[in-house]
Design an enzyme around this catalytic site. Sequence first.
Site, short mmCIF file in Angstrom:
data_model
loop_
_atom_site.label_atom_id
_atom_site.label_comp_id
_atom_site.label_asym_id
_atom_site.label_seq_id
_atom_site.Cartn_x
_atom_site.Cartn_y
_atom_site.Cartn_z
N HIS A 76 0.90 -1.22 -0.03
CA HIS A 76 -0.04 -0.08 0.02
C HIS A 76 0.72 1.35 0.05
O HIS A 76 1.89 1.36 0.54
CB HIS A 76 -0.93 0.25 1.14
CG HIS A 76 -0.28 0.01 2.59
ND1 HIS A 76 0.10 1.26 3.18
CD2 HIS A 76 -0.32 -1.00 3.32
CE1 HIS A 76 0.38 0.78 4.22
NE2 HIS A 76 0.43 -0.63 4.45
N ASP A 78 0.16 4.36 1.23
CA ASP A 78 -0.03 5.29 2.31
C ASP A 78 0.85 5.01 3.54
O ASP A 78 1.13 3.56 3.70
CB ASP A 78 -1.41 5.55 2.47
CG ASP A 78 -2.16 4.42 3.17
OD1 ASP A 78 -1.96 3.21 2.45
OD2 ASP A 78 -2.94 4.23 4.03
N ASP A 115 6.21 0.54 7.21
CA ASP A 115 5.00 0.20 6.97
C ASP A 115 4.10 0.85 6.06
O ASP A 115 3.73 1.85 6.41
CB ASP A 115 4.21 -0.07 8.27
CG ASP A 115 2.91 -0.35 8.27
OD1 ASP A 115 2.25 -0.92 7.21
OD2 ASP A 115 2.01 -0.31 9.18
N GLU A 145 -4.87 2.34 2.73
CA GLU A 145 -4.98 1.09 3.46
C GLU A 145 -5.00 1.32 4.91
O GLU A 145 -5.97 0.77 5.71
CB GLU A 145 -3.77 0.33 3.23
CG GLU A 145 -3.89 -1.16 3.92
CD GLU A 145 -3.37 -1.11 5.13
OE1 GLU A 145 -3.41 -2.36 5.94
OE2 GLU A 145 -2.69 -0.45 5.78
N GLU A 146 -4.28 2.49 5.45
CA GLU A 146 -4.33 2.68 6.85
C GLU A 146 -5.52 3.33 7.60
O GLU A 146 -5.95 3.06 8.68
CB GLU A 146 -2.93 3.40 7.20
CG GLU A 146 -1.89 2.95 7.02
CD GLU A 146 -1.44 1.74 7.83
OE1 GLU A 146 -2.41 1.00 8.49
OE2 GLU A 146 -0.17 1.27 7.71
N ASP A 169 3.22 -6.67 3.54
CA ASP A 169 2.83 -5.84 4.51
C ASP A 169 2.93 -6.71 6.01
O ASP A 169 2.60 -6.13 6.76
CB ASP A 169 1.49 -5.41 4.37
CG ASP A 169 1.08 -4.19 5.01
OD1 ASP A 169 2.02 -3.37 5.55
OD2 ASP A 169 -0.08 -3.89 5.16
N HIS A 457 2.91 2.40 13.40
CA HIS A 457 1.76 3.48 13.78
C HIS A 457 2.38 4.39 14.92
O HIS A 457 1.46 4.67 15.55
CB HIS A 457 0.52 2.64 14.12
CG HIS A 457 0.01 1.79 12.94
ND1 HIS A 457 -1.18 1.31 13.06
CD2 HIS A 457 0.51 1.64 11.47
CE1 HIS A 457 -1.60 0.79 11.73
NE2 HIS A 457 -0.56 0.86 11.15
#
Length: 486
Positions: A76, A78, A115, A145-146, A169, A457
């Site tokens: 992904h 983003d 990530d 995605e996030e 991922d 994150h």
Amino acid sequence: MTALSQLQPQALWQWFEQICAIPHPSKHEQALSEHIQAWAKDKQLDIVEDKVGNLIIKKPATPGMENRKVVALQAHIDMVPQKNSDKVHDFEKDPIEPYVDGEWVKATGTTLGADNGIGMASALAILGSDDIPHGPLEVLLTIDEEAGMTGAFGLEAGYLDAEILINTDSEQEGEIYMGCAGGADGEITLPISWQAPAAGSQTLTLKIAGLRGGHSGVDIHLGRGNANKLLARFLFDNATTLGLELSHFQGGSLRNAIPREASATINVSGAKLAELQQAINDYESLLKQELSVTEPELTLTLLETSNASQVMSTAAQSSLISLMHACPNGVVRMSDEIEGVTETSLNLGVITTGEESVTLLCLIRSLIDSGRENVEGQLNALSQLAGAKVAFSGTYPGWKPDNSSPVMALVRETYDSIYNKEPVIMVIHAGLECGLFKKPYPEMDMVSIGPTIRFPHSPDEKVLIETVGQYYQLLLAVLERIPEKG
């Protein structure tokens, strides 16, 4: 040359450095997307942007491998935008600042975006190579995605020819993922009425900070503190006794990140100020005992702020504090079938105060639909008791494990042949996009691999340099061993 561009495999790290240089938080990936499109066209690769903004890039097989099964590499575009409170950074304008710290690559005060930037970089490095053997190759780069899996939800049949998809991922070298949790967003809205603050009271802000945060899926079982829950606990225990009047509560910034900070704006009488400070000191000491291993940097601070013109009514404040304190959070149930894996969890990720209501945003994850539905029922019941409303959205399916997967067996055998040990076959308590890909491509055989990434994150995110090379070596070896079409 920068320190990153000298790391091996060089082509991958050079791409990752480019990715870091172009802002790409969720819902703001266009600049990076345009950069990739321009590069692909310059390389004379076949590239398409679909209706929602996903990129599909195709590269012919290397000579002699034209009859191999078509493989899609997927990542992904983003990244999660999280920063430390003392870091000045605009994720929509400023580049990520990566640096090498011993065995790890980290970022200065922000999430790194390993990530899924490392996975994306690996796919683009392969597309740009002239000496990597592979069959017909496709690269799928999804958006958002996030923050909602918009790209995966919007992917339609007909864009991909691949029989095999390798998702990049995952975040632990030596583990092969063959399943993941599904999830849903829960939004609780509590109406708020207001009144004038008590005469002569002082307005202050109580802030909790210094928590580690992390990924609300892969880190949820580690027992880290949730800033929203910890601050709500203090208010539940002390608001009535100390006569606190609440006018504002703010905590967390993303529903899929464990909240690291939260603040409450309160009014207190001068006569109770010393008692309030003592209660804060006592609570901080208590938390440092309870969370001595997981949250050693936790702090509680009382700050002066401008006077509030209104505070929540007594009834509204009571309902809100009780709702926040009672809201479930963390691991709900561990899996019976897969040892050490969380089956169902909930993250109370974001709390915001508006003019007419307070909103609590949660992310529910579960390997089974009934587990998610059970938590939704709990939130529904709690909302009814509190006089709030709850709405669920963004429900996405899990990726059901397939023990007979040929590509999973191929990756396992390839790993064993390279490293002379068997990898661990895992199901991850996080939202990989693979489950959504099964709708437009039900027969696609899928697997997920990746390097070792810690604390995604959160601003502590880091990627272990050695494992990036190991992951890339495995990926190239698997591509070389893809079987011929049936």
